[in-house]
Write an enzyme that holds these catalytic residues in place. Structure first.
Site, PDB file in Angstrom:
ATOM      1  N   TYR A 138       0.625  -1.277   0.059  1.00 54.39           N
ATOM      2  CA  TYR A 138      -0.011  -0.119  -0.011  1.00 54.39           C
ATOM      3  C   TYR A 138       0.972   1.240   0.049  1.00 54.39           C
ATOM      4  O   TYR A 138       0.188   2.426  -0.223  1.00 54.39           O
ATOM      5  CB  TYR A 138      -1.227  -0.106   1.139  1.00 54.39           C
ATOM      6  CG  TYR A 138      -2.036  -1.034   1.031  1.00 54.39           C
ATOM      7  CD1 TYR A 138      -3.070  -0.908   0.053  1.00 54.39           C
ATOM      8  CD2 TYR A 138      -1.978  -2.292   1.558  1.00 54.39           C
ATOM      9  CE1 TYR A 138      -4.011  -1.901   0.012  1.00 54.39           C
ATOM     10  CE2 TYR A 138      -2.802  -3.165   1.470  1.00 54.39           C
ATOM     11  CZ  TYR A 138      -3.961  -3.142   0.626  1.00 54.39           C
ATOM     12  OH  TYR A 138      -4.654  -4.016   0.382  1.00 54.39           O
ATOM     13  N   PHE A 175      -9.715  -4.487  11.440  1.00 57.49           N
ATOM     14  CA  PHE A 175     -10.661  -3.992  10.753  1.00 57.49           C
ATOM     15  C   PHE A 175     -10.738  -4.420   9.196  1.00 57.49           C
ATOM     16  O   PHE A 175      -9.406  -4.868   8.632  1.00 57.49           O
ATOM     17  CB  PHE A 175     -11.351  -2.703  10.903  1.00 57.49           C
ATOM     18  CG  PHE A 175     -10.396  -1.703  10.334  1.00 57.49           C
ATOM     19  CD1 PHE A 175     -10.253  -1.142   9.077  1.00 57.49           C
ATOM     20  CD2 PHE A 175      -9.212  -1.204  11.340  1.00 57.49           C
ATOM     21  CE1 PHE A 175      -9.244  -0.353   8.533  1.00 57.49           C
ATOM     22  CE2 PHE A 175      -8.385  -0.140  10.845  1.00 57.49           C
ATOM     23  CZ  PHE A 175      -8.278   0.225   9.572  1.00 57.49           C
TER      24      PHE A 175
END
Length: 437
Positions: A145, A437
Site C-alpha cells: 500500500y 478491521f
C-alpha cells in the site's frame, strides 16, 4: 466501448444480493474456511454504502458453471471510523477516518492493474464524499500500500507475560488500581457487546492511535461461530469499574493445555483499553492471575506501554513488533489543519501525489504557540518536497519525519525545515496498535 465488448472488469456497487458472489471471491482470495458460517453472515461484515466490486467481463470460462451474474474478480469495502491523533492543546482528538477493508483480487486477475484501479476508485470516492480527510487500513502484506500513498503510522506491539508476573507501578497508580472492581462476562451477547463498545469508546480519549468501531457495527464485531472456534472458549470480556463508571476492559480467550499433569493454559488478549493507568493496572493484574494458565499475550500495545515497564522492561515481556495502522492523507490541507502540533512552525510543503492529484502542489502549514495549525495553498517556494506517504506515516505522531526522510525521497530546500516540521508533528506518547478491521 460498451461493457459487453470490453475485456476490462466493470466497477459496480455491491448489494446484499451479491453475497454469494462475495463469498465465492473471498474463498478464492483468502482460502479461509469458517465452519458454521454462511454467505448471509457477510452482510454484517460489509458496509454496503462503501462496498464496491469489479465484475468480470465476458461469458463463463471453461469449467465454470453458467450463472445469471458474472463472477467478481475484485472488491473492497470500508467502515466509517475515527482515529485518535495529537490535539492542539497537547491532548488527543478523534478524527473521522475511512477504514478500508476487504481488499481482494482474484488469483486470475493479479498483475493486471486491477488493484490500482480499485484503490484509485476508493480514494477518489472518499475525497468526493468529503466525510474524512484521512483513510486507514491494515496491510495483509507490507509491500502493497505504500505505492498508493499509505504510510505505516503505528506499530502493533505484542507483549508476553507469565502467570503471576510482578507489575511494579508507582504507588499512586497502585492505589488507584486498588479502587477498581473487575468482572468477567461473555462477549457474544447483546449486553456484552454493548458494554464492550461503551468501554472501547471511553478508552479512545486517553489512547493515541486508537481506531474506533462504527456504532452500527459494534454488535457484530465479536460474533461467535461455535463450529469455527472448535474447542476454544467464546471471547470473554473483562470490565473494570470505578465509582459506577466503566474505566477499562480486555477482550480475551483462554486455551486449555496440560503438560505432565500441570496446567499450561494460554490467555490471548485481543483488545485492551483503559481511561487511566490505575484501571489498566487493575485489568492486567486480573489477566496474569487466571487459574490453570501459564502465559498471557497482549496484542496492539505500544513501545512505551506502561505494562512493559511495570513488568521490568522489554526483556521481561518478549516484545515483538509488527506494522499496524497505515494512514493516507486524502485531503492534505484539511488533514494537516485538523490535528494538533507540539511546536510552532511555518513550512511550505510541496506534496507529490499521483493517485490523488488534488493533493499535489505547495501548501503552507502555519502553527501557532498553542499548537493550532492552518494549511493553505501557496505559490511560495517550497521548504520541503515530499511524497504524500511520508505525511501519512507521521500523522499519528509516532514517527519522525527526520527518520522517514532517510528512506523516502524527501528533499529539504530550506535548511532546518525538515526538523522544524518533524518536531511539530511528534506526539507526546507513542501510539498504540489499532484494532483489526
Amino acid at each position: 466501448m460498451s461493457d459487453e465488448t470490453t475485456t476490462q472488469p466493470r466497477m459496480i456497487d455491491l448489494t446484499p444480493e451479491d453475497l454469494d458472489r462475495v463469498q465465492e471471491l473471498a474463498d478464492a482470495v483468502w482460502f479461509e474456511v469458517r465452519p458454521g458460517g454462511t454467505s448471509a453472515d457477510l452482510a454484517d461484515e460489509l458496509d454496503f454504502r462503501h462496498a464496491r466490486a469489479a465484475e468480470r467481463a465476458g461469458g463463463p470460462l471453461p469449467g465454470e458453471v453458467a450463472g445469471d451474474r458474472r463472477p467478481l474478480v475484485g472488491m473492497y469495502s470500508a467502515f466509517d471510523m475515527t482515529v485518535s491523533v495529537p490535539a492542539p492543546d497537547g491532548g488527543l482528538v478523534s478524527l473521522p477516518m475511512d477504514g478500508l477493508t476487504w481488499v481482494s483480487v482474484h488469483p486470475d486477475a493479479r498483475r493486471q492493474g486491477l488493484l490500482r484501479r480499485m484503490m484509485t476508485d476508493h480514494l477518489h470516492r472518499v475525497h468526493d464524499r468529503g466525510e474524512a480527510a484521512v483513510a486507514g487500513l491494515h496491510a495483509s502484506e507490507q509491500g502493497i500500500y505504500g505505492r498508493f500513498g499509505y504510510g505505516c503510522a503505528t506499530l502493533d506491539v505484542k507483549l508476553s507475560l507469565g502467570r503471576g508476573a510482578e507489575l511494579v507501578a508507582p504507588p499512586a497508580v497502585g492505589a488507584a488500581a486498588d479502587e477498581v472492581r473487575t468482572h468477567v462476562v461473555t462477549v457474544p451477547t447483546e449486553a456484552g457487546m454493548a458494554a464492550l463498545h461503551a468501554a472501547h469508546v471511553a478508552s479512545v480519549r486517553a489512547t493515541l492511535g486508537t481506531v474506533t468501531r462504527p456504532d452500527a457495527k459494534a454488535s457484530m464485531w465479536w460474533r461467535d461461530f461455535p463450529k469455527a472456534r472448535g474447542s476454544k472458549e467464546p471471547w470473554r470480556l473483562l470490565l473494570a469499574e470505578r465509582d459506577g463508571a466503566t474505566t477499562g476492559y480486555a477482550v480475551f480467550r483462554r486455551e486449555s493445555k496440560w503438560e505432565d499433569g500441570r496446567p499450561q493454559g494460554k490467555v490471548e488478549v485481543a483488545e485492551l483499553g483503559s481511561v487511566d493507568d490505575g484501571s489498566l493496572l487493575a485489568v492486567v493484574r486480573r489477566l496474569v492471575d487466571m487459574d490453570l494458565t501459564s502465559t498471557v499475550t497482549l496484542w496492539s500495545r505500544s513501545m512505551e506501554d506502561p505494562v512493559m515497564w511495570w513488568a521490568g522492561g522489554p526483556r521481561g515481556v518478549g516484545v515483538r513488533a509488527y506494522d499496524s495502522l497505515w494512514l493516507r492523507l486524502v485531503d492534505v490541507p484539511r488533514a494537516l489543519a485538523e490535528r494538533g502540533y507540539a511546536a510552532p512552525c511555518d513550512v511550505v510543503v510541496e506534496v507529490l501525489d499521483e493517485v490523488c492529484p488534488w493533493n499535489a502542489g505547495r501548501w503552507r502549514l502555519t502553527v501557532d504557540a498553542s499548537g493550532r495549525g492552518t494549511c493553505v495553498a501557496t505559490q511560495d517556494e517550497a521548504d520541503l518536497v515530499t511524497p504524500v506517504v511520508v505525511l501519512g506515516a507521521a500523522y499519528a505522531g509516532g514517527r519522525s519525519l527526520v527518520s522517514l526522510a532517510r528512506h523516502h525521497a524527501v528533499q529539504e530546500r530550506r535548511d532546518g525545515a525538515l526538523r522544524e516540521l518533524s518536531r511539530a508533528m511528534r506526539g507526546d506518547d507513542q501510539p498504540f496498535g489499532a484494532i483489526g478491521f
